[in-house]
Design a protein around this motif. Structure first.
Motif, short mmCIF file in Angstrom:
data_model
loop_
_atom_site.label_atom_id
_atom_site.label_comp_id
_atom_site.label_asym_id
_atom_site.label_seq_id
_atom_site.Cartn_x
_atom_site.Cartn_y
_atom_site.Cartn_z
N UNK A 108 0.80 -1.23 0.00
CA UNK A 108 0.00 0.00 0.00
C UNK A 108 0.84 1.28 0.00
N UNK A 109 2.11 1.17 0.33
CA UNK A 109 2.97 2.37 0.43
C UNK A 109 3.86 2.56 -0.79
N UNK A 110 3.82 1.63 -1.73
CA UNK A 110 4.78 1.71 -2.83
C UNK A 110 4.34 2.80 -3.82
N UNK A 111 5.31 3.49 -4.38
CA UNK A 111 5.03 4.48 -5.43
C UNK A 111 6.26 4.64 -6.31
N UNK A 112 6.12 5.42 -7.36
CA UNK A 112 7.20 5.55 -8.34
C UNK A 112 8.49 6.06 -7.74
N UNK A 113 8.35 6.88 -6.70
CA UNK A 113 9.54 7.55 -6.15
C UNK A 113 10.30 6.71 -5.14
N UNK A 114 9.67 5.64 -4.60
CA UNK A 114 10.37 4.94 -3.52
C UNK A 114 10.86 3.54 -3.89
N UNK A 115 10.85 3.22 -5.19
CA UNK A 115 11.43 1.94 -5.59
C UNK A 115 11.85 1.95 -7.06
N UNK A 116 12.75 1.05 -7.41
CA UNK A 116 13.18 0.84 -8.79
C UNK A 116 13.28 -0.67 -9.03
N UNK A 117 12.72 -1.14 -10.12
CA UNK A 117 12.83 -2.56 -10.47
C UNK A 117 14.21 -2.79 -11.08
N UNK A 118 14.91 -3.84 -10.57
CA UNK A 118 16.30 -4.04 -10.99
C UNK A 118 16.58 -5.40 -11.63
N UNK A 119 15.55 -6.25 -11.75
CA UNK A 119 15.80 -7.56 -12.38
C UNK A 119 14.54 -8.02 -13.09
N UNK A 120 14.70 -9.09 -13.87
CA UNK A 120 13.54 -9.78 -14.43
C UNK A 120 12.89 -10.62 -13.33
N UNK A 121 11.67 -11.07 -13.59
CA UNK A 121 11.01 -12.00 -12.67
C UNK A 121 11.74 -13.34 -12.71
N UNK A 122 11.82 -13.99 -11.55
CA UNK A 122 12.56 -15.25 -11.46
C UNK A 122 12.06 -16.04 -10.26
N UNK A 123 11.58 -17.25 -10.50
CA UNK A 123 11.07 -18.07 -9.40
C UNK A 123 12.18 -18.90 -8.74
N UNK A 124 13.39 -18.82 -9.23
CA UNK A 124 14.44 -19.71 -8.74
C UNK A 124 14.85 -19.41 -7.30
N UNK A 125 14.64 -18.18 -6.86
CA UNK A 125 15.08 -17.82 -5.50
C UNK A 125 14.05 -16.89 -4.89
N UNK A 126 14.14 -16.75 -3.58
CA UNK A 126 13.20 -15.87 -2.88
C UNK A 126 13.97 -14.81 -2.08
N UNK A 127 13.23 -14.03 -1.32
CA UNK A 127 13.85 -12.90 -0.64
C UNK A 127 14.89 -13.33 0.40
N UNK A 128 14.66 -14.47 1.04
CA UNK A 128 15.59 -14.91 2.07
C UNK A 128 16.90 -15.36 1.43
N UNK A 129 16.79 -16.10 0.33
CA UNK A 129 17.99 -16.49 -0.41
C UNK A 129 18.73 -15.25 -0.90
N UNK A 130 17.99 -14.28 -1.43
CA UNK A 130 18.59 -13.04 -1.94
C UNK A 130 19.36 -12.32 -0.83
N UNK A 131 18.75 -12.26 0.37
CA UNK A 131 19.43 -11.59 1.49
C UNK A 131 20.67 -12.38 1.91
N UNK A 132 20.63 -13.69 1.68
CA UNK A 132 21.78 -14.53 2.02
C UNK A 132 22.82 -14.55 0.90
N UNK A 133 22.53 -13.90 -0.21
CA UNK A 133 23.49 -13.80 -1.30
C UNK A 133 23.40 -14.92 -2.32
N UNK A 134 22.26 -15.64 -2.36
CA UNK A 134 22.10 -16.75 -3.31
C UNK A 134 20.95 -16.45 -4.29
N UNK A 135 21.11 -16.91 -5.52
CA UNK A 135 20.05 -16.73 -6.52
C UNK A 135 19.74 -18.02 -7.27
N UNK A 136 20.16 -19.17 -6.72
CA UNK A 136 19.90 -20.43 -7.44
C UNK A 136 18.94 -21.36 -6.71
#
Lengths: 144, 149
Positions: B15-43
């Motif tokens: 509900x708080x997202x808007x054009x000014x407070x985020x930028x999309x930086x990748x394509x969609x990908x089901x291979x990894x999730x936010x926890x993996x991303x925070x841990x430095x993994x994308x596979x």
């Protein structure tokens, strides 16, 4: 499955009728449930839904409503995911064909329906490898 | 996958997202999730659970409570810290929590600049508030580790 909802307070309240909408296209009196059932059936294509069509209907809703979720537990608890597990054996082929198109979190459903698990513990979380193992399992048993 | 949106639209999840407070930086990908991303993994996906569909660095089944995530990220050298104040020598992460259940993680890039993987969708860079107060809940637990020199 009947895809219908009742809408309260029609414009003409003197009729004391409620309007029933079926997929937003058809409207009939609430006093005619049989007619509603027939019309809903035709709205779904005029007959029994195939397992693939039923699966895709649940899949679309599940993907749309869980796409931002990271919690696998939350994804598995979604009603449409439960509906797919509820399809039982007839969901196996549609799920595997979906996995052929793209990896997704169908492994929990497959395990519950088939009581099998071809995924090795060291592959946990690796969607590509888990998908390959399930597709191999399905091909060996003639599902795909 | 390959699909990439220019913006994430405001919705019940964000509900708080808007054009000014985020930028999309990748394509969609089901291979990894936010926890993996925070841990430095994308596979592969990370998630604590009693089912074997995700990787988790601690062998025993875990609930999705903050304590489980703290223990997991302690194995990566992180320790709980007080807040999101920016220190260039530290790598910080934050867990978003709803009613005692972790729903999301983000990794700090700079002062009020974070990076996240949104479920099965894209990676974004964002302000902390951008993904708050919807389905991810609120930023609750912060952890930090010293950056590799």
């Amino acid at each position: 499955m009947l895809n219908a909802r009742y809408v309260e307070s029609p414009p003409d309240e003197s009729t004391r009728n409620r309007i029933v909408q079926v997929r937003g296209h058809r409207a009939v009196s609430r006093t005619a449930p049989l007619l509603l059932t027939i019309r809903a059936s035709f709205a779904d294509g005029g007959g029994e839904e195939t397992p693939d069509a039923e699966f895709r209907r649940y899949e679309r809703k599940w993907k749309r409503e869980t796409c931002y979720m990271s919690s696998l537990s939350d994804k598995y608890l979604h009603p449409s995911y439960a509906d797919i597990i509820g399809m039982g054996q007839k969901a196996i082929g549609p799920i595997l064909r979906s996995l052929q198109r793209e990896p997704n979190d169908w492994f929990y459903a497959l395990r519950h329906i088939t009581k099998a698990n071809p995924v090795l513990p060291q592959d946990a979380g690796d969607m590509r490898v888990m998908t390959q193992r399930w597709l191999k399992w399905g091909a060996q048993r003639g599902y795909i | 996958m390959g699909r990439r949106r220019k913006q994430i639209k405001k919705c019940a999840d964000f509900p708080k997202i808007n054009k000014k407070n985020h930028t999309v930086t990748s394509d969609q990908d089901r291979a990894y999730n936010c926890i993996a991303f925070a841990a430095g993994e994308t596979h592969r996906k990370w998630w604590p659970a009693s089912h074997p569909d995700a990787y988790w660095p601690i062998a025993l089944p875990q609930p999705d409570t903050p304590d489980a995530f703290i223990k997991a990220f302690q194995t990566l050298g992180y320790a709980v810290c007080a807040d999101d104040s920016y220190d260039p020598a530290l790598q910080k992460i934050v867990f978003y929590v709803v009613f005692g259940h972790v729903k999301h993680a983000a990794i700090q890039l700079g002062p009020n600049k974070w990076a996240s993987k949104l479920g099965d969708c894209e990676d974004i860079q964002h302000k902390k508030i951008a993904i708050s107060e919807g389905s991810y809940g609120v930023p609750t637990v912060y952890m930090a580790r010293r950056k590799a020199s």
